[in-house]
Motif scaffolding. Structure first.
Motif, mmCIF file in Angstrom:
data_model
loop_
_atom_site.group_PDB
_atom_site.id
_atom_site.type_symbol
_atom_site.label_atom_id
_atom_site.label_comp_id
_atom_site.label_asym_id
_atom_site.label_seq_id
_atom_site.Cartn_x
_atom_site.Cartn_y
_atom_site.Cartn_z
ATOM 1 N N ALA B 84 6.960 -20.901 -2.377
ATOM 2 C CA ALA B 84 6.260 -22.007 -1.733
ATOM 3 C C ALA B 84 4.756 -21.767 -1.641
ATOM 4 C CB ALA B 84 6.824 -22.246 -0.342
ATOM 5 N N ARG B 85 4.243 -20.618 -2.077
ATOM 6 C CA ARG B 85 2.803 -20.327 -1.910
ATOM 7 C C ARG B 85 2.334 -19.365 -2.993
ATOM 8 N NH1 ARG B 85 6.124 -17.191 2.015
ATOM 9 N NH2 ARG B 85 6.142 -15.497 0.592
ATOM 10 N N SER B 86 1.048 -19.286 -3.129
ATOM 11 C CA SER B 86 0.488 -18.355 -4.102
ATOM 12 C C SER B 86 0.417 -16.957 -3.483
ATOM 13 C CB SER B 86 -0.919 -18.799 -4.514
ATOM 14 O OG SER B 86 -1.804 -18.581 -3.447
ATOM 15 N N MET B 87 0.230 -15.958 -4.363
ATOM 16 C CA MET B 87 0.189 -14.583 -3.872
ATOM 17 C C MET B 87 -0.983 -14.359 -2.929
ATOM 18 S SD MET B 87 0.098 -11.031 -5.975
ATOM 19 C CE MET B 87 1.753 -11.133 -6.586
ATOM 20 N N ASP B 88 -2.115 -15.037 -3.221
ATOM 21 C CA ASP B 88 -3.298 -14.862 -2.379
ATOM 22 C C ASP B 88 -3.030 -15.255 -0.926
ATOM 23 O OD1 ASP B 88 -4.783 -13.846 -4.351
ATOM 24 O OD2 ASP B 88 -5.747 -15.754 -4.915
ATOM 25 N N GLU B 89 -2.128 -16.193 -0.770
ATOM 26 C CA GLU B 89 -1.862 -16.655 0.591
ATOM 27 C C GLU B 89 -1.112 -15.649 1.444
ATOM 28 O OE1 GLU B 89 -0.023 -20.314 -0.693
ATOM 29 O OE2 GLU B 89 -1.558 -21.417 0.392
ATOM 30 N N ILE B 90 -0.423 -14.715 0.762
ATOM 31 C CA ILE B 90 0.313 -13.706 1.544
ATOM 32 C C ILE B 90 -0.305 -12.311 1.399
ATOM 33 C CG2 ILE B 90 2.529 -14.914 1.581
ATOM 34 C CD1 ILE B 90 3.325 -12.987 -0.779
ATOM 35 N N LEU B 91 -1.564 -12.284 0.933
ATOM 36 C CA LEU B 91 -2.233 -11.001 0.694
ATOM 37 C C LEU B 91 -3.174 -10.642 1.853
ATOM 38 C CD1 LEU B 91 -2.365 -8.956 -1.752
ATOM 39 C CD2 LEU B 91 -4.568 -10.004 -2.260
ATOM 40 N N GLY B 92 -2.917 -9.469 2.452
ATOM 41 C CA GLY B 92 -3.854 -8.928 3.436
ATOM 42 C C GLY B 92 -4.788 -7.960 2.732
ATOM 43 N N ILE B 93 -6.028 -7.907 3.160
ATOM 44 C CA ILE B 93 -6.955 -6.969 2.515
ATOM 45 C C ILE B 93 -7.434 -5.935 3.544
ATOM 46 C CG2 ILE B 93 -9.188 -6.718 1.328
ATOM 47 C CD1 ILE B 93 -8.638 -9.425 0.031
ATOM 48 N N ILE B 94 -7.270 -4.679 3.165
ATOM 49 C CA ILE B 94 -7.605 -3.566 4.068
ATOM 50 C C ILE B 94 -8.689 -2.708 3.415
ATOM 51 C CG2 ILE B 94 -6.682 -1.511 5.237
ATOM 52 C CD1 ILE B 94 -3.848 -2.906 4.779
ATOM 53 N N ASN B 95 -9.734 -2.442 4.194
ATOM 54 C CA ASN B 95 -10.799 -1.548 3.698
ATOM 55 C C ASN B 95 -10.554 -0.117 4.185
ATOM 56 O OD1 ASN B 95 -12.470 -3.387 2.310
ATOM 57 N ND2 ASN B 95 -13.188 -4.182 4.287
ATOM 58 N N LEU B 96 -10.761 0.822 3.296
ATOM 59 C CA LEU B 96 -10.661 2.242 3.664
ATOM 60 C C LEU B 96 -12.028 2.879 3.437
ATOM 61 C CD1 LEU B 96 -7.641 1.465 2.891
ATOM 62 C CD2 LEU B 96 -7.344 3.895 2.406
ATOM 63 N N LYS B 97 -12.548 3.530 4.462
ATOM 64 C CA LYS B 97 -13.847 4.186 4.330
ATOM 65 C C LYS B 97 -13.727 5.623 4.783
ATOM 66 C CE LYS B 97 -16.914 0.236 4.962
ATOM 67 N NZ LYS B 97 -17.857 -0.420 5.861
ATOM 68 N N SER B 98 -14.498 6.468 4.127
ATOM 69 C CA SER B 98 -14.486 7.891 4.508
ATOM 70 C C SER B 98 -15.866 8.492 4.241
ATOM 71 C CB SER B 98 -13.423 8.629 3.686
ATOM 72 O OG SER B 98 -13.528 10.012 3.917
ATOM 73 N N GLY B 99 -16.167 9.601 4.946
ATOM 74 C CA GLY B 99 -17.435 10.310 4.725
ATOM 75 C C GLY B 99 -17.408 11.092 3.424
ATOM 76 N N SER B 100 -16.202 11.306 2.892
ATOM 77 C CA SER B 100 -16.110 12.044 1.630
ATOM 78 C C SER B 100 -15.210 11.250 0.669
ATOM 79 C CB SER B 100 -15.547 13.441 1.874
ATOM 80 O OG SER B 100 -14.271 13.346 2.437
ATOM 81 N N LYS B 101 -14.548 11.948 -0.219
ATOM 82 C CA LYS B 101 -13.698 11.260 -1.183
ATOM 83 C C LYS B 101 -12.442 10.710 -0.508
ATOM 84 C CE LYS B 101 -15.083 13.591 -5.367
ATOM 85 N NZ LYS B 101 -14.746 14.449 -6.477
ATOM 86 N N ILE B 102 -11.891 9.681 -1.130
ATOM 87 C CA ILE B 102 -10.617 9.136 -0.650
ATOM 88 C C ILE B 102 -9.587 9.417 -1.735
ATOM 89 C CG2 ILE B 102 -9.346 7.030 -0.055
ATOM 90 C CD1 ILE B 102 -12.040 5.836 0.874
ATOM 91 N N LYS B 103 -8.556 10.165 -1.348
ATOM 92 C CA LYS B 103 -7.508 10.455 -2.331
ATOM 93 C C LYS B 103 -6.188 9.859 -1.838
ATOM 94 C CE LYS B 103 -5.009 13.997 -4.772
ATOM 95 N NZ LYS B 103 -4.313 15.251 -4.565
ATOM 96 N N ILE B 104 -5.642 8.993 -2.651
ATOM 97 C CA ILE B 104 -4.350 8.398 -2.301
ATOM 98 C C ILE B 104 -3.262 9.367 -2.760
ATOM 99 C CG2 ILE B 104 -2.793 6.414 -2.667
ATOM 100 C CD1 ILE B 104 -5.371 5.580 -1.244
ATOM 101 N N ASP B 105 -2.617 10.001 -1.778
ATOM 102 C CA ASP B 105 -1.570 10.966 -2.126
ATOM 103 C C ASP B 105 -0.284 10.230 -2.528
ATOM 104 O OD1 ASP B 105 -3.156 13.283 -1.439
ATOM 105 O OD2 ASP B 105 -2.932 12.646 0.643
ATOM 106 N N SER B 106 0.009 9.203 -1.758
ATOM 107 C CA SER B 106 1.154 8.367 -2.143
ATOM 108 C C SER B 106 0.985 6.993 -1.499
ATOM 109 C CB SER B 106 2.478 9.020 -1.702
ATOM 110 O OG SER B 106 2.497 9.161 -0.313
ATOM 111 N N ILE B 107 1.608 6.020 -2.090
ATOM 112 C CA ILE B 107 1.430 4.659 -1.571
ATOM 113 C C ILE B 107 2.687 3.845 -1.914
ATOM 114 C CG2 ILE B 107 0.239 3.804 -3.666
ATOM 115 C CD1 ILE B 107 -1.703 2.351 -1.632
ATOM 116 N N SER B 108 3.113 3.027 -0.976
ATOM 117 C CA SER B 108 4.359 2.271 -1.215
ATOM 118 C C SER B 108 4.078 1.040 -2.084
ATOM 119 C CB SER B 108 4.973 1.858 0.130
ATOM 120 O OG SER B 108 4.083 1.025 0.831
ATOM 121 N N GLU B 109 5.130 0.411 -2.492
ATOM 122 C CA GLU B 109 4.994 -0.788 -3.334
ATOM 123 C C GLU B 109 4.326 -1.899 -2.535
ATOM 124 O OE1 GLU B 109 8.642 -2.069 -5.027
ATOM 125 O OE2 GLU B 109 8.893 -0.238 -6.216
ATOM 126 N N GLY B 110 3.722 -2.806 -3.249
ATOM 127 C CA GLY B 110 3.099 -3.955 -2.585
ATOM 128 C C GLY B 110 1.607 -3.812 -2.394
#
Lengths: 165, 170
Positions: B84-110
């Motif tokens: 019933a809707r486009s993907m943009d309509e159900i998309l939340g956007i999250i900002n990640l900030k750090s003083g150094s590097k950001i390393k994604i060790d693991s991340i779930s689907e979605g």
């Protein structure tokens, strides 16, 4: 450790105090300032905790620091004027005759650098080499100062002479 | 003037008896002061060291710490029918900030990486970026999980309030 230190100070005191007191007395002219100077020297000795290569090195250090301290005190002009003992309540000691002597008057008239070499050579009996070591100046500089000091005395006290051992 | 008698008289001068007592008293005070000074010095150095270490640990933690912020929330109910809707309509956007590097060790689907031009890119474990990244999250009835810079976070969407919350797990 505190015991060892107090033993060391006591030992150094017994060894050098008479010599240092005489030097201070002949430079400053009164027993209170002389005692203050000697006390300051021992406080410095404790504060610095220097390592000396041998007893001669240690002795030279004590003499040099005493003379420097006397010169400092004299320059600051906070030395007390000489007061004969009969005008004070002080305990008499064997310095009284010296302080009242013509030798002391003659020493007082000498410029500082001449006074020091005269005291060390003629009164304490140090050799030219020993004075050179104590004052950390060359042997020829010591000889020069002694010659000039003698000239100064001859010019100002024509009838007097030095007794050289 | 400076004859043998003068010299003998001079050499007989002895330090007054009371001088030794004065010297021992003065040097003893100096020793005590030195001891107190040493204790104070050591204490001060130790305190400085502790402060320095705390400062370093704090600075390192500050650098490694990730600040999350929710930039935008889904425009429509996440739990509504997907078609019933486009993907943009159900998309939340999250900002990640750090003083150094950001390393994604693991991340779930979605989760997606939102690049500089706003396009969605695939993101997987081991992704490393400098200081700041933007993640898009397709909100569903499942919580999201991200392990970043060694710390694990749960991303929770609350339906009635239309909120995204990021909770540190460990």
């Amino acid at each position: 450790m505190a015991n060892n230190t107090s033993i060391d100070i006591s030992k150094a005191y017994d060894e050098y105090s008479d010599l240092l007191y005489r030097l201070a007395l002949s430079h400053l002219g009164n027993r209170e300032d002389a005692m203050d100077a000697v006390q300051d020297v021992f406080v410095k000795y404790v504060s610095l905790k220097r390592d000396f290569s041998d007893s001669e090195h240690k002795k030279a250090w004590f003499i040099r620091v005493t003379i420097n301290r006397c010169v400092d005190l004299f320059r600051k002009r906070n030395v007390r004027a000489y007061t004969p003992l009969d005008e004070t309540d002080e305990i008499p000691d064997n310095s009284e005759n010296f302080l009242a002597s013509s030798v002391k008057s003659m020493l007082d008239s000498l410029p500082e650098k001449f006074k020091t070499v005269i005291i060390l050579h003629y009164l304490e009996g140090f050799s030219v080499e020993e004075i050179s070591n104590v004052l950390e100046i060359s042997v020829s500089a010591v000889k020069m100062r002694l010659a000039r000091a003698r000239d100064f005395v001859k010019a100002n006290y024509p009838k007097e002479s030095f007794y050289d051992e | 003037m400076m004859n043998k008698l003068d010299i003998e008289a001079y050499r007989q001068i002895k330090a007054p008896a009371e001088l030794k007592e004065a010297v021992m008293r003065a040097t003893s005070k100096t020793e005590k002061k030195k001891f107190v000074f040493n204790i104070r010095t050591i204490s001060s150095i130790a305190a400085c060291f502790v402060f320095l270490m705390v400062g370093i640990v704090f600075a390192v933690n500050q650098n490694a710490r990730i600040d999350f912020s929710v930039e935008s929330l889904p425009k429509t109910s996440a739990y509504a029918e997907a078609d019933a809707r486009s993907m943009d309509e159900i998309l939340g956007i999250i900002n990640l900030k750090s003083g150094s590097k950001i390393k994604i060790d693991s991340i779930s689907e979605g989760f997606y990486l939102i690049d500089e031009v706003g396009e969605k890119q695939a993101i997987k474990s081991g992704f490393v970026s400098e200081r700041e990244i933007k993640l898009g999250w397709i909100v569903s009835d499942r919580d999201g999980y991200i392990k970043v810079n060694g710390k694990e976070y749960k991303v929770v969407y609350s339906e009635p309030e239309n909120e995204i919350e990021i909770i540190e797990i460990k």
